[in-house]
Design an enzyme around this catalytic site. Structure first.
Site, PDB file in Angstrom:
ATOM      1  N   TYR A 144       0.815  -1.211   0.000  1.00  0.00           N
ATOM      2  CA  TYR A 144       0.000   0.000   0.000  1.00  0.00           C
ATOM      3  C   TYR A 144       0.855   1.271   0.000  1.00  0.00           C
ATOM      4  O   TYR A 144       0.383   2.340  -0.351  1.00  0.00           O
ATOM      5  CB  TYR A 144      -0.936   0.026   1.215  1.00  0.00           C
ATOM      6  CG  TYR A 144      -1.997  -1.062   1.209  1.00  0.00           C
ATOM      7  CD1 TYR A 144      -2.069  -1.994   0.177  1.00  0.00           C
ATOM      8  CD2 TYR A 144      -2.929  -1.169   2.224  1.00  0.00           C
ATOM      9  CE1 TYR A 144      -3.012  -2.984   0.152  1.00  0.00           C
ATOM     10  CE2 TYR A 144      -3.892  -2.170   2.212  1.00  0.00           C
ATOM     11  CZ  TYR A 144      -3.921  -3.080   1.173  1.00  0.00           C
ATOM     12  OH  TYR A 144      -4.868  -4.058   1.157  1.00  0.00           O
ATOM     13  N   LYS A 194       3.270 -15.890   1.689  1.00  0.00           N
ATOM     14  CA  LYS A 194       3.279 -16.521   0.378  1.00  0.00           C
ATOM     15  C   LYS A 194       4.755 -16.770   0.060  1.00  0.00           C
ATOM     16  O   LYS A 194       5.299 -16.283  -0.952  1.00  0.00           O
ATOM     17  CB  LYS A 194       2.597 -15.576  -0.632  1.00  0.00           C
ATOM     18  CG  LYS A 194       2.253 -16.181  -1.970  1.00  0.00           C
ATOM     19  CD  LYS A 194       1.077 -17.130  -1.939  1.00  0.00           C
ATOM     20  CE  LYS A 194       0.898 -17.780  -3.305  1.00  0.00           C
ATOM     21  NZ  LYS A 194      -0.023 -18.922  -3.288  1.00  0.00           N
ATOM     22  N   ASP A 226      -3.234 -18.363   0.654  1.00  0.00           N
ATOM     23  CA  ASP A 226      -4.376 -18.957  -0.049  1.00  0.00           C
ATOM     24  C   ASP A 226      -4.973 -20.093   0.771  1.00  0.00           C
ATOM     25  O   ASP A 226      -6.202 -20.225   0.893  1.00  0.00           O
ATOM     26  CB  ASP A 226      -3.979 -19.418  -1.467  1.00  0.00           C
ATOM     27  CG  ASP A 226      -2.619 -20.084  -1.526  1.00  0.00           C
ATOM     28  OD1 ASP A 226      -1.856 -20.012  -0.550  1.00  0.00           O
ATOM     29  OD2 ASP A 226      -2.310 -20.693  -2.565  1.00  0.00           O
ATOM     30  N   ASP A 250      -5.345  -7.276   5.481  1.00  0.00           N
ATOM     31  CA  ASP A 250      -6.555  -6.551   5.097  1.00  0.00           C
ATOM     32  C   ASP A 250      -7.636  -7.551   4.691  1.00  0.00           C
ATOM     33  O   ASP A 250      -8.786  -7.503   5.153  1.00  0.00           O
ATOM     34  CB  ASP A 250      -6.200  -5.616   3.917  1.00  0.00           C
ATOM     35  CG  ASP A 250      -7.286  -4.604   3.628  1.00  0.00           C
ATOM     36  OD1 ASP A 250      -8.316  -4.612   4.330  1.00  0.00           O
ATOM     37  OD2 ASP A 250      -7.109  -3.808   2.686  1.00  0.00           O
ATOM     38  N   ASP A 254     -10.933  -9.136   7.157  1.00  0.00           N
ATOM     39  CA  ASP A 254     -12.324  -8.971   6.732  1.00  0.00           C
ATOM     40  C   ASP A 254     -13.019 -10.322   6.586  1.00  0.00           C
ATOM     41  O   ASP A 254     -14.200 -10.469   6.909  1.00  0.00           O
ATOM     42  CB  ASP A 254     -12.409  -8.210   5.394  1.00  0.00           C
ATOM     43  CG  ASP A 254     -12.606  -6.712   5.629  1.00  0.00           C
ATOM     44  OD1 ASP A 254     -12.401  -6.255   6.773  1.00  0.00           O
ATOM     45  OD2 ASP A 254     -12.963  -6.006   4.674  1.00  0.00           O
TER      46      ASP A 254
END
Ligand code: NAD
Length: 359
Positions: A144, A194, A226, A250, A254
């Site tokens: 970000y 990852k 994943d 993030d 959620d």
């Protein structure tokens, strides 16, 4: 008597409604546990735009600077959605607050109470005892914020670039937050990464592994993001603390929130170095129910518990609030967001009174 000074930023929509109850709970808890909370209220978000033409006026920032923690409601709403993006409440108040106070660690607990399994979109038989996990998200680095970050014209279209960067120091400090949080819980950290594809993930693994021996009573394991996204909807009870870089955190936080069933139950903490933090519900200002007195105050109340634990070290008082919430829900108290057809539902204030009576 120990005294803690907090800045109260209730904001917009349901913010002031749930904040009032959150402050009542803090008053009752401090009385019972023998400390004092001194609070001062400041304008933020849409209400501050209306008053000062600024979502984060200097007077509010000053009040936050002079406090030991920020107790935040929620901001935004349809009235301010047509403003240019850089003036909109979330972008013009929350992001600068995070940056100004160096709030790099975002803690989002997701707890599904045994009596509320029906509210979860997961199959009840897969979560017979509910679940209780904590996502620890790095908040100020990664994709970000990394440079270069831009879009340029190329021969047959455009090329957009985002850059994922992490340095050892950024990973180390959030890793300590995750291990310490796990020490107050079930003593297990899972690094979500990852590492089979990303260089940054490999640095995360190396750094987290190097810190682990400092916390010999905490178990550490690793999971690709994943797989973690899949495991969260299959068997969320396998997780205690999920440590994530910014983008993965993030999304995972959620997803974890969605598995619980109502945003009205979910608190969050954003921590800086030392003990300073910002504590707020995970949800927004809920304009669809604002002003009706029916919002669920539990997210705000549990945010108060996080503040007592992480900024003030009042662990017993924090646990008392959490246990009172659990007992209230176990006894069948429901606000509208949790009620099933035919259930009576309590107002925001009534739910607060029920919880206070159990503290
Ligand atoms: P929202 O979280 O406000 O609402 C989503 C749904 O959840 C709504 O149906 C709402 O009624 C419900 N909900 C949320 N909190 C609840 C509670 N305590 N009790 C009962 N129900 C609750 O998200 P949205 O509708 O996408 O956004 C509304 C506004 O909030 C927007 O302006 C958005 O930018 C802002 N927002 C602010 C924050 C923040 O202040 N940190 C976070 C997210 C969204």
């Amino acid at each position: 008597m120990k005294t803690y000074k907090i800045a109260v930023l209730a904001g917009d929509g349901i913010g002031p409604e749930v904040m009032a109850v959150g402050l009542d709970v803090l008053a009752a808890t401090s009385k019972r546990f023998g400390f004092e909370i001194v609070h001062e209220e400041f304008a933020v978000g849409g209400v501050a735009i209306d008053l000062f033409d600024d979502a984060l006026p200097e007077s509010t920032l000053k009040g936050c600077r002079e406090a030991e923690a920020i107790f935040f409601g929620s901001i935004g709403g349809p009235k301010w959605e047509t403003l240019p993006p850089h003036k909109q409440p979330e972008r013009a108040a929350l992001l600068p607050l995070r940056k100004y106070f160096g709030l790099y660690a975002n803690l989002r607990p997701a707890k599904c109470y045994p009596g509320l399994l029906y509210a979860s979109p997961l199959k009840t038989e897969n979560i017979p005892d509910g679940f209780d996990l904590l996502v620890v998200r790095e908040l100020t680095g990664g994709l970000y914020f990394g440079q270069p970050k831009h879009t340029i014209a190329i021969e047959n279209g455009e090329r957009a670039i985002d850059t994922m960067i992490y340095e050892t120091r950024e990973i180390e400090r959030i890793t300590h937050v995750a291990f310490k949080a796990a020490g107050l819980r079930r003593k297990r950290v899972t690094l979500i990464d990852k590492a089979n594809v990303l260089e940054t993930s490999q640095l995360w693994r190396k750094t987290v592994k190097a810190i682990a021996p400092q916390y010999p009573d905490i178990a550490l394991d690793f999971m690709y993001v994943d797989n973690a996204a899949m495991q969260l909807v299959r068997k969320p009870q396998q997780f205690d603390v999920m440590l994530c870089e910014n983008l993965f955190g993030d999304i995972i936080s959620d997803e974890a929130a969605a598995t619980v069933g109502s945003l009205g139950l979910l608190p969050s903490a954003s921590l800086a170095d030392g003990t300073f933090g910002l504590y707020e519900p995970s949800g927004g200002s809920a304009p669809d129910i604002a002003g009706k007195g029916i919002a669920n105050p539990i997210a705000q109340i549990l945010s108060a518990a996080l503040m007592l634990r992480y900024s003030f070290g009042e662990n017993e008082a924090a646990s008392a609030i959490e246990q009172a919430v659990e007992a209230t829900l176990a006894d069948g108290a429901r606000t509208a967001d949790l009620a099933r057809p035919g259930d009576a539902s309590l107002s925001t204030v009534q739910m607060g009174q029920q919880i206070i009576s159990r503290i």
